[in-house]
Design a protein around this motif. Structure first.
Motif, PDB file in Angstrom:
ATOM      1  N   ASP A  60      -1.803  20.320  18.641  1.00 40.03           N
ATOM      2  CA  ASP A  60      -1.799  19.527  17.414  1.00 40.03           C
ATOM      3  C   ASP A  60      -3.101  19.743  16.639  1.00 40.03           C
ATOM      4  OD1 ASP A  60      -3.809  17.430  18.324  1.00 40.03           O
ATOM      5  OD2 ASP A  60      -2.243  17.176  19.851  1.00 40.03           O
ATOM      6  N   ARG A  61      -3.048  19.405  15.372  1.00 41.17           N
ATOM      7  CA  ARG A  61      -4.196  19.602  14.487  1.00 41.17           C
ATOM      8  C   ARG A  61      -5.408  18.779  14.951  1.00 41.17           C
ATOM      9  NH1 ARG A  61      -5.652  21.624   9.663  1.00 41.17           N
ATOM     10  NH2 ARG A  61      -3.560  22.352   9.138  1.00 41.17           N
ATOM     11  N   ALA A  62      -5.189  17.562  15.422  1.00 42.11           N
ATOM     12  CA  ALA A  62      -6.299  16.709  15.838  1.00 42.11           C
ATOM     13  C   ALA A  62      -7.097  17.355  16.969  1.00 42.11           C
ATOM     14  CB  ALA A  62      -5.784  15.334  16.253  1.00 42.11           C
ATOM     15  N   SER A  63      -6.421  17.952  17.924  1.00 39.15           N
ATOM     16  CA  SER A  63      -7.112  18.635  19.025  1.00 39.15           C
ATOM     17  C   SER A  63      -7.917  19.815  18.509  1.00 39.15           C
ATOM     18  CB  SER A  63      -6.106  19.123  20.068  1.00 39.15           C
ATOM     19  OG  SER A  63      -5.432  18.039  20.647  1.00 39.15           O
ATOM     20  N   ALA A  64      -7.333  20.568  17.592  1.00 41.93           N
ATOM     21  CA  ALA A  64      -8.030  21.717  17.008  1.00 41.93           C
ATOM     22  C   ALA A  64      -9.254  21.259  16.227  1.00 41.93           C
ATOM     23  CB  ALA A  64      -7.084  22.502  16.107  1.00 41.93           C
ATOM     24  N   GLU A  65      -9.115  20.171  15.485  1.00 42.65           N
ATOM     25  CA  GLU A  65     -10.245  19.670  14.693  1.00 42.65           C
ATOM     26  C   GLU A  65     -11.375  19.159  15.579  1.00 42.65           C
ATOM     27  OE1 GLU A  65      -8.319  16.927  12.015  1.00 42.65           O
ATOM     28  OE2 GLU A  65      -7.860  18.542  10.592  1.00 42.65           O
ATOM     29  N   ARG A  66     -11.042  18.568  16.723  1.00 41.59           N
ATOM     30  CA  ARG A  66     -12.098  18.128  17.647  1.00 41.59           C
ATOM     31  C   ARG A  66     -12.883  19.340  18.157  1.00 41.59           C
ATOM     32  NH1 ARG A  66      -8.180  14.376  19.098  1.00 41.59           N
ATOM     33  NH2 ARG A  66      -7.399  15.660  20.814  1.00 41.59           N
ATOM     34  N   ARG A  67     -12.176  20.394  18.518  1.00 43.16           N
ATOM     35  CA  ARG A  67     -12.838  21.613  19.003  1.00 43.16           C
ATOM     36  C   ARG A  67     -13.633  22.267  17.874  1.00 43.16           C
ATOM     37  NH1 ARG A  67     -15.969  24.153  21.985  1.00 43.16           N
ATOM     38  NH2 ARG A  67     -15.341  26.180  22.796  1.00 43.16           N
ATOM     39  N   GLN A  68     -13.101  22.236  16.666  1.00 46.17           N
ATOM     40  CA  GLN A  68     -13.791  22.791  15.507  1.00 46.17           C
ATOM     41  C   GLN A  68     -15.150  22.117  15.327  1.00 46.17           C
ATOM     42  OE1 GLN A  68     -12.235  21.515  11.720  1.00 46.17           O
ATOM     43  NE2 GLN A  68     -12.829  23.430  10.718  1.00 46.17           N
TER      44      GLN A  68
END
Length: 85
Positions: A60-68
């Protein structure tokens, strides 16, 4: 919701090179894997003009944004972006 790519998954794009710089892109990926322990990969753009360096495969986008946000702590990755795949 599914990502733009239709898979519903997301990745982080660190940089994009022109295809003329493929050797440089490959060298960068090798360095990322060795020095930063990142699962980086090269992906050719749909128009065939650019080689993108992607890391991660997120549900999901939220997981990607946390890693970003974590990656952006490193000056080298401050301009990384989340991409739908």
């Amino acid at each position: 919701p599914k990502g733009e790519g239709g898979s519903g998954r997301f990745t982080i794009q660190l940089v994009a090179y022109s295809v003329a710089n493929r050797a440089r892109a490959e060298s960068f990926v090798a360095e990322l894997k060795q020095k930063n322990d990142l699962d980086a990969r090269l992906v050719l753009s749909q128009d065939g003009k650019h080689i993108r360096v992607w890391v991660g495969d997120f549900a999901d986008r939220a997981s990607a944004e946390r890693r970003q946000e974590e990656l952006r702590q490193n000056e080298l990755f401050k301009n990384c972006i989340v991409k739908a795949i």
